[in-house]
Design an enzyme around this catalytic site. Sequence first.
Site, PDB file in Angstrom:
ATOM      1  N   HIS A   1      -4.075   2.775   1.043  1.00 10.16           N
ATOM      2  CA  HIS A   1      -3.591   3.609  -0.054  1.00 10.16           C
ATOM      3  C   HIS A   1      -3.124   4.972   0.448  1.00 10.16           C
ATOM      4  O   HIS A   1      -2.108   5.497  -0.019  1.00 10.16           O
ATOM      5  CB  HIS A   1      -4.691   3.776  -1.104  1.00 10.16           C
TER       6      HIS A   1
ATOM      7  N   ASP B   1      -3.272   7.725  -7.837  1.00  3.70           N
ATOM      8  CA  ASP B   1      -3.328   6.334  -7.399  1.00  3.70           C
ATOM      9  C   ASP B   1      -3.790   5.445  -8.553  1.00  3.70           C
ATOM     10  O   ASP B   1      -4.488   5.887  -9.466  1.00  3.70           O
ATOM     11  CB  ASP B   1      -4.300   6.225  -6.218  1.00  3.70           C
TER      12      ASP B   1
END
Length: 473
Positions: A15, A110
Site C-alpha cells: 500500500h 487508503d
Amino acid sequence: MKVELVFIPSPGVGHIRATTALAKLLVASDNRLSVTLIVIPSRVSDDASSSVYTNSEDRLRYILLPARDQTTDLVSYIDSQKPQVRAVVSKVAGDVSTRSDSRLAGIVVDMFCTSMIDIADEFNLSAYIFYTSNASYLGLQFHVQSLYDEKELDVSEFKDTEMKFDVPTLTQPFPAKCLPSVMLNKKWFPYVLGRARSFRATKGILVNSVADMEPQALSFFSGGNGNTNIPPVYAVGPIMDLESSGDEEKRKEILHWLKEQPTKSVVFLCFGSMGGFSEEQAREIAVALERSGHRFLWSLRRASPVGNKSNPPPGEFTNLEEILPKGFLDRTVEIGKIISWAPQVDVLNSPAIGAFVTHCGWNSILESLWFGVPMAAWPIYAEQQFNAFHMVDELGLAAEVKKEYRRDFLVEEPEIVTADEIERGIKCAMEQDSKMRKRVMEMKDKLHVALVDGGSSNCALKKFVQDVVDNVP
C-alpha cells in the site's frame, strides 16, 4: 492557486509503495499540486517499506509517525493512529494558511483507512479514497452493502455454499466461495458494510486500474447502469513502483541465474510479503514442480501460525532438505533455484520468465500484466480470492491453481492444495502458444497505452486534479 493534498496510506509495503507512486504521478502531472504523505509504521519490521520514503522530494514530503502498540488487528491499529494523524493535518493546515497563494485541498485516504475521513470533516476538507485494488472488487463492496441495506440480504450467510450471484461490475456469475473471509464472517461483516458506506461519503475514488481492463465496472460507475449515491471513480492505473529495492547482492545473484536460462522457460513462484506455507504444503509444491518438468524460481517461506490477529510475517525454513521430498534439491539443482526474498519486478521483467504462480495481490497482478507474464492464480488472503476469479474466469488472464483457497487470521486450519492441482495450473500457465498468453500480451499493451499522454488513465488523473481544485472549500 496552489493546492496541497494529504495522503494517508495503510501500513504495509504494498500500500505504501502504490500510494507513493500515485503521489509522484500527481505532482508530476500538475505544478500547482503538492503532497504530504503521512506514513503509519508497519505493524511488523519491514525494511522494504521504509526504503520507499527515505527522502522527501520537491512538492512531495513524507512524515513518519512514531510506532505504537502493534499487537492488535489492522483495523484497531489504524484507528489508534488517529490522534497523531490529526496533529499532523492540523500542522499542515496551519502551514498552508500562512501562504496566501496556497490552499489545503483535501485528504486522500487508503481504502483501509476510512476512519480517517472524520479528520477531513473536522477540518472542513474534501475526502477522497485511494482504492489500491480493482474497480470490479469496489463494485462488489458496494453491491454487498446495497444488498444488506436495501434488501436485508447478508452474504456472510453464503459461507460454505455453492451459491453464485450477479455483481454489476462483473459479466460472469460470482461464486460465494470466492468472497473474502471478512465478508463470510459474522463478526467482520459489519466492518465491510461500514467501509462501503464510508466510500459513498467521499468526493471521489481513485482506483488502481485501467478503463480498458475493466469496461464493465467503469461503465457501471459512470452511471451506465443507473447506480446512485456513488462518488466519481477515476481509473488511474496501473500505479506501480518499478524501482529495484532490497538486498542488492541477492538481487544480482538471482538475475544472473535467470540470464543463464532459456527464454520463457522458468516458472516463478512468489506469494507476496505475507505469503508462506506449511511444511506439508511446501512438499506438495515441490512434487508439482518436479513433475511439471519446468525450470523454476521459487520464493519459499514458512507460514506464520494461523489465527494470529497480529498477523506476523512469514519466517524462514532453516533446513530445506528436511522438509522437501528426499533428493528433490539434488534432482533439480540444474533447473531450479529456491530463494526466500525475491526482487519481483526485476524477475518478472526477465525474458526467462514464462509464467508466474501468484497469490493474486493486486500489485502483483498489475506487475505481471505490465511485463506480459501469464499467471497461475493461488490466492491466500484479503480480496485475493475475488482477484483470482477476476483473472481466471472473468478476463482469462490466468490459469487456476485453486481460486477459493485461503490462509488468513480467520481460517483455523487451511486445506492442502494437492500437487496435481498445482502441476495443472503451472502447465497451463506455461503453455507457449495459448490463447491466454495472447490475451495477456494484448492486456500488456492496454496498460502501457493508458499511461501515455491522452491515454485513459492519464486523462482520468488530470480530471481528478481539476476536480480537487474545483472542490476546494
